[in-house]
Design an enzyme around this catalytic site. Sequence first.
Site, short mmCIF file in Angstrom:
data_model
loop_
_atom_site.label_atom_id
_atom_site.label_comp_id
_atom_site.label_asym_id
_atom_site.label_seq_id
_atom_site.Cartn_x
_atom_site.Cartn_y
_atom_site.Cartn_z
N GLY A 213 4.34 -11.57 -1.24
CA GLY A 213 3.55 -11.22 -2.42
C GLY A 213 4.26 -11.52 -3.72
O GLY A 213 5.14 -12.39 -3.78
N LYS B 1 13.98 3.66 -8.87
CA LYS B 1 12.89 2.72 -9.14
C LYS B 1 11.69 3.46 -9.73
O LYS B 1 11.10 3.04 -10.72
CB LYS B 1 12.49 2.00 -7.84
CG LYS B 1 11.23 1.16 -7.93
CD LYS B 1 11.39 -0.04 -8.84
CE LYS B 1 10.09 -0.69 -9.20
NZ LYS B 1 9.70 -1.84 -8.47
N ALA C 275 12.65 4.60 -13.31
CA ALA C 275 12.70 3.51 -14.29
C ALA C 275 11.28 3.17 -14.75
O ALA C 275 11.01 3.07 -15.95
CB ALA C 275 13.37 2.28 -13.68
N LEU D 154 9.61 3.66 -18.55
CA LEU D 154 9.01 2.53 -19.29
C LEU D 154 7.57 2.87 -19.67
O LEU D 154 7.15 2.69 -20.82
CB LEU D 154 9.06 1.27 -18.44
CG LEU D 154 10.45 0.67 -18.21
CD1 LEU D 154 10.42 -0.41 -17.14
CD2 LEU D 154 11.01 0.10 -19.52
N CYS E 274 2.35 -1.41 -10.65
CA CYS E 274 3.45 -0.45 -10.48
C CYS E 274 3.34 0.84 -11.27
O CYS E 274 3.50 1.92 -10.71
CB CYS E 274 4.76 -1.12 -10.82
SG CYS E 274 5.27 -2.26 -9.54
N GLN F 43 1.19 2.97 -12.89
CA GLN F 43 0.35 4.11 -12.54
C GLN F 43 0.68 4.60 -11.13
O GLN F 43 0.86 5.80 -10.89
CB GLN F 43 -1.12 3.72 -12.65
CG GLN F 43 -2.03 4.81 -12.15
CD GLN F 43 -3.47 4.54 -12.51
OE1 GLN F 43 -3.80 4.29 -13.65
NE2 GLN F 43 -4.33 4.58 -11.51
N ARG G 145 -4.30 -6.36 -11.08
CA ARG G 145 -4.25 -5.00 -10.53
C ARG G 145 -4.11 -3.97 -11.67
O ARG G 145 -3.22 -4.08 -12.49
CB ARG G 145 -3.12 -4.89 -9.51
CG ARG G 145 -3.44 -5.65 -8.22
CD ARG G 145 -2.31 -5.61 -7.23
NE ARG G 145 -1.16 -6.39 -7.68
CZ ARG G 145 -0.04 -6.54 -6.97
NH1 ARG G 145 0.08 -5.96 -5.80
NH2 ARG G 145 0.95 -7.27 -7.43
C1 UDX Z 1 5.36 -5.24 -4.22
C2 UDX Z 1 6.02 -4.03 -3.60
O1 UDX Z 1 6.21 -4.25 -2.28
C3 UDX Z 1 5.31 -2.80 -4.00
O2 UDX Z 1 5.83 -1.67 -3.38
C4 UDX Z 1 5.54 -2.73 -5.44
O3 UDX Z 1 5.18 -1.52 -5.98
C5 UDX Z 1 4.77 -3.85 -6.08
O4 UDX Z 1 5.28 -5.03 -5.60
P1 UDX Z 1 3.57 -6.98 -4.12
O5 UDX Z 1 4.54 -8.05 -3.74
O6 UDX Z 1 3.08 -6.96 -5.52
O7 UDX Z 1 4.17 -5.56 -3.75
O8 UDX Z 1 2.37 -6.84 -3.12
P2 UDX Z 1 1.41 -7.94 -2.59
O9 UDX Z 1 1.32 -9.08 -3.53
O10 UDX Z 1 0.20 -7.21 -2.13
O11 UDX Z 1 2.20 -8.52 -1.29
C6 UDX Z 1 2.41 -7.84 -0.11
C7 UDX Z 1 2.26 -8.82 1.06
O12 UDX Z 1 2.63 -8.15 2.27
C8 UDX Z 1 0.84 -9.33 1.27
O13 UDX Z 1 0.83 -10.73 1.19
C9 UDX Z 1 0.47 -8.83 2.67
O14 UDX Z 1 -0.32 -9.74 3.40
C10 UDX Z 1 1.82 -8.65 3.30
N1 UDX Z 1 1.83 -7.70 4.43
C11 UDX Z 1 1.35 -6.45 4.26
C12 UDX Z 1 2.33 -8.11 5.67
O15 UDX Z 1 2.74 -9.26 5.83
N2 UDX Z 1 2.35 -7.20 6.69
C13 UDX Z 1 1.88 -5.93 6.57
O16 UDX Z 1 1.92 -5.15 7.52
C14 UDX Z 1 1.36 -5.55 5.30
C1 UDX Z 2 6.94 -3.28 -14.39
C2 UDX Z 2 8.42 -3.06 -14.74
O1 UDX Z 2 8.68 -3.56 -16.06
C3 UDX Z 2 9.31 -3.76 -13.72
O2 UDX Z 2 10.68 -3.50 -13.99
C4 UDX Z 2 8.94 -3.27 -12.35
O3 UDX Z 2 9.72 -3.92 -11.34
C5 UDX Z 2 7.48 -3.47 -12.07
O4 UDX Z 2 6.69 -2.83 -13.07
P1 UDX Z 2 5.20 -5.24 -14.71
O5 UDX Z 2 4.19 -4.19 -14.41
O6 UDX Z 2 5.16 -6.53 -13.96
O7 UDX Z 2 6.67 -4.66 -14.52
O8 UDX Z 2 5.10 -5.63 -16.28
P2 UDX Z 2 5.54 -4.92 -17.63
O9 UDX Z 2 6.05 -5.96 -18.53
O10 UDX Z 2 6.41 -3.75 -17.41
O11 UDX Z 2 4.14 -4.44 -18.25
C6 UDX Z 2 3.37 -3.40 -17.67
C7 UDX Z 2 2.18 -3.08 -18.54
O12 UDX Z 2 2.59 -2.43 -19.73
C8 UDX Z 2 1.37 -4.31 -18.98
O13 UDX Z 2 0.00 -4.02 -18.94
C9 UDX Z 2 1.85 -4.51 -20.40
O14 UDX Z 2 0.92 -5.19 -21.18
C10 UDX Z 2 2.04 -3.09 -20.85
N1 UDX Z 2 2.95 -2.93 -22.00
C11 UDX Z 2 4.25 -3.30 -21.87
C12 UDX Z 2 2.48 -2.37 -23.18
O15 UDX Z 2 1.31 -2.03 -23.31
N2 UDX Z 2 3.37 -2.22 -24.22
C13 UDX Z 2 4.69 -2.57 -24.11
O16 UDX Z 2 5.43 -2.38 -25.10
C14 UDX Z 2 5.14 -3.14 -22.91
#
Ligand code: UDX
Ligand code: UDX
Length: 455
Positions: A9, A215, A218, A222, A271, A273, A341
């Site tokens: 993913g 995790k 953090a 943020l 992540c 929420q 998402r």
């Molecule tokens: C990741 C982290 O794993 C999650 O905990 C974090 O909070 C967000 O990022 P992400 O890589 O974004 O998740 O998820 P996703 O893009 O849905 O990828 C997960 C993959 O795992 C999918 O492609 C799914 O098909 C695969 N999967 C899931 C398996 O191969 N086996 C399983 O049993 C379940």
């Molecule tokens: C987040 C964390 O930053 C990362 O470290 C963790 O591994 C996964 O979750 P991500 O969700 O990919 O990463 O993006 P991020 O840049 O953190 O933005 C999250 C959301 O907050 C977005 O919708 C962004 O637009 C919003 N945001 C961010 C604001 O509204 N204001 C800001 O100042 C920063």
Amino acid sequence: MKICCIGAGYVGGPTMAMIALKCPDIQVAVVDMNAARIAAWNSDQLPIYEPGLDDVVRQARGRNLHFTTDVAGNIKSADIIFVAVNTPTKTYGVGAGRAADLRYIESVARTIAQHATGTKIIVEKSTIPVKTADTIRSILASNGTGLKAQVLSNPEFLAEGTAVQDLLAPDRVLIGGERTPEGDQAVAALAGVYARWVPRERIITTNLWSSELSKLVANAFLAQRISSINSISALCEATGADVDEVANAIGKDSRIGPKFLKASVGFGGSCFQKDILNLTYLCESFGLPEVAAYWGSVVGINDWQKKRFAARIVKELFNTVADKKIAILGFAFKKDTNDTRETAAINVCRDLLAEHASVCVYDPKVPADEILADTLGKGHTNSRLTVAQDAYAACAGAHAIAIVTEWDEFKKLDYARIYAGMPKPAFLFDGRNILDLAALRKIGFKASGIGKPAE
Ligand code: UDX
Ligand code: UDX
């Protein structure tokens, strides 16, 4: 050394691509049960859009980076197995709506238990509740094949849109392990992989529970900054202060710092929420309702901010948007990603549709079918919701424009041309504060932003 990562993913794919790029002598296999996703990773059209990722994948793929559906075979041959499957919020049963759904983690642990023999290092990459390593350990211990497994926690901190840069030069790499000689050895082995390109002083090692919890914390910190500035954005609108000026002024205090103070229509992404809800559930489970309520309010303000933005559009359009066309520019949860998402756009579109507006969305990277499915639910249709091929088509004839994602291309549009094609008064609501409101007002727009004083 051989590495296998289960889950191709947003986290598993880019992280493994970077390890493969930086460690050409390590064979890295990314496996996934989703054959279509694996096929996409092996094609020219990667399944996720991330600046710079194509190049990293192109350099390593076929050399020491492999994408495959052969889960069992790669579990058998790997020395280190990363678990990067998704951990969504539970939608049923105890903890529904807040607890993490660990069924994929458990199923992967069972698959590992079934196929792994000898000595293995299992690495939790997915974000999970504290103590999940205990669950994984119990499942692995019951496999009866003499498997000797060390479970490590190595949370991913990359942000989408900047994943390649975050992986190239991380602020820190965190590795948690059992404080035993075998645990220390496993931590050292994983640290050795990252040390190929990350300075040693940025590789932090802790016990398992500190790493798992860090995790969640953090992400909670943020998100809390965004909800804090977003709560102030409402006060700015009421008082005539400008939220960007306030953010700039407070951010200059080195104790506060300038990052993550951008007021917006609300944070989204897979992540923030999910992790805060998970944190509040954990706190309650451990008898700490006050702590749970404190962090819960971060999500509460975010929900309110999304509603507030849609409500402001309705209010300024003379309290009715029925049969008016509203252009939504941007659907992804942030720029430079195709990920939708938890994007605020879903809430904004739904609220406007509930008011019987005609909503026309444009996003540079999110496909039309995904926009429709995310907003309406798979298989549902609503003739009021349409998707345009470019920003100009989305805005043509619209009563109002709402900027929901901060894509750079929205800064460069010819707004005078757009204004000419809109019924008057023409409204523009900048949910990201990326445009020059004064210039837009000069063109004739009734333009407003989050946390900006009214005209
Ligand atoms: C990741 C982290 O794993 C999650 O905990 C974090 O909070 C967000 O990022 P992400 O890589 O974004 O998740 O998820 P996703 O893009 O849905 O990828 C997960 C993959 O795992 C999918 O492609 C799914 O098909 C695969 N999967 C899931 C398996 O191969 N086996 C399983 O049993 C379940
Ligand atoms: C987040 C964390 O930053 C990362 O470290 C963790 O591994 C996964 O979750 P991500 O969700 O990919 O990463 O993006 P991020 O840049 O953190 O933005 C999250 C959301 O907050 C977005 O919708 C962004 O637009 C919003 N945001 C961010 C604001 O509204 N204001 C800001 O100042 C920063």
